[in-house]
Design a protein around this motif. Structure first.
Motif, mmCIF file in Angstrom:
data_model
loop_
_atom_site.group_PDB
_atom_site.id
_atom_site.type_symbol
_atom_site.label_atom_id
_atom_site.label_comp_id
_atom_site.label_asym_id
_atom_site.label_seq_id
_atom_site.Cartn_x
_atom_site.Cartn_y
_atom_site.Cartn_z
ATOM 1 N N ASP A 191 -0.432 -3.317 1.063
ATOM 2 C CA ASP A 191 -0.487 -1.855 1.039
ATOM 3 C C ASP A 191 0.712 -1.219 1.739
ATOM 4 N N ASN A 192 1.381 -1.998 2.589
ATOM 5 C CA ASN A 192 2.547 -1.495 3.308
ATOM 6 C C ASN A 192 3.857 -2.080 2.784
ATOM 7 N N LYS A 239 -4.366 -7.749 1.953
ATOM 8 C CA LYS A 239 -4.373 -6.418 1.329
ATOM 9 C C LYS A 239 -3.654 -5.406 2.217
#
Length: 291
Positions: A91-92, A87
């Motif tokens: 997310d990046n 995750k």
């Protein structure tokens, strides 16, 4: 008069646009980019150990979209568990494609299940070290077939990452040739490190073509134009585009012969920090013109 002026204006613009359109039409089929830009996290290991979230954020901003992990002090998921780490990468703007891992078979099977659970594509064995005889490499080939079977059972792939030693003759044979011949192509792929292939005097493109499509992944770093004295295995490594490797031609060949994943990896730096080299390498990949 207005209609005539409008007509002349429109036809003039059209005439100007035809050469541009023609150039675009003819250039498009020949202009290729890598499917994605990846980086091996070992390159920025000190930063990852201090601040994994901040480091991944910086890599994403540089334009990297894929990462490869390794089995460091905190494990391949950096002490977070597979889902939490996945995750964080997502997310990046990053996808965890693969990891290097050289643990025992029990740990390997557990990792294969965890990797498959988060959609990873590969587990990669990075190191066996030089062996006394060529029969040892034949035994290793059988071992790799076993790891490949474990990965296949879990829905992902296994690969081996050769360093310099598989390109050094043992009992009159090159271990890399023995490993390619002794492993099942349906179970075992290879990750070429272009630096080692070149510095050991081998032709990476010849291997990629001959064994299509077994070299599915790669590590990218360059080789200094003037080689430095022997001091470490990476004594002549440098940023992409500053050395002797013609990466435009090499990666075009790689794409034509089944290579899918491309990771920047470097352990010798001319910049102040590894992250600065990571940024330079990412910028270089953006400038490439692949045939």
């Amino acid at each position: 008069m207005t209609d005539r002026r409008s007509f002349l204006k429109r036809t003039g613009l059209l005439a100007l646009s035809i050469p541009l359109l023609k150039n675009e039409l003819f250039a498009a089929p020949f202009a290729r980019k890598l499917p994605a830009k990846g980086i091996q996290l070992y390159m920025v290991k000190e930063d990852m150990e201090k601040d994994p979230a901040g480091t991944l954020k910086q890599l994403g901003k540089m334009g990297y979209t894929q990462i490869e992990s390794y089995d460091g002090n905190k494990g391949v998921f950096w002490g977070m568990g597979n889902k939490t780490f996945s995750k964080l990468t997502n997310d990046n703007g990053l996808t965890l494609i693969s990891t290097h891992y050289a643990g025992n078979s029990g740990g390997f099977e557990k990792l294969a299940a965890e990797a498959a659970e988060i959609g990873m594509k590969y587990l990669i064995y990075p190191w066996k070290g030089p062996q006394k005889g060529i029969d040892d490499f034949k035994r290793i080939a059988d071992e790799f077939n076993g790891y490949g079977a474990i990965c296949k059972k879990n829905g992902l792939r296994f690969a081996y990452h050769p360093h310099d030693y598989p390109y050094k003759p043992v009992d009159g044979q090159l271990p890399i040739d023995v490993l390619l011949a002794g492993t099942d192509k349906d179970l075992v792929d290879f990750q070429m490190d272009f630096y080692y292939t070149v510095t050991e005097g081998q032709d990476p493109e010849a291997y990629i073509r001959k064994h299509k499509p077994r070299f599915r992944l790669c590590h990218m770093r360059d080789v200094l134009k003037v080689r430095l004295p022997k001091g470490s295995e990476d004594e002549s490594a440098c940023d992409l585009g500053t050395g002797i490797i013609d990466y435009n031609h090499l990666l075009s060949t790689a794409l034509d012969n089944g290579m899918e994943y491309f990771f920047v990896e470097q352990s010798r730096f001319f910049r102040e920090t590894p992250l600065q080299s990571a940024a330079v390498n990412a910028a270089y990949l953006n400038t490439m013109k692949l045939a």
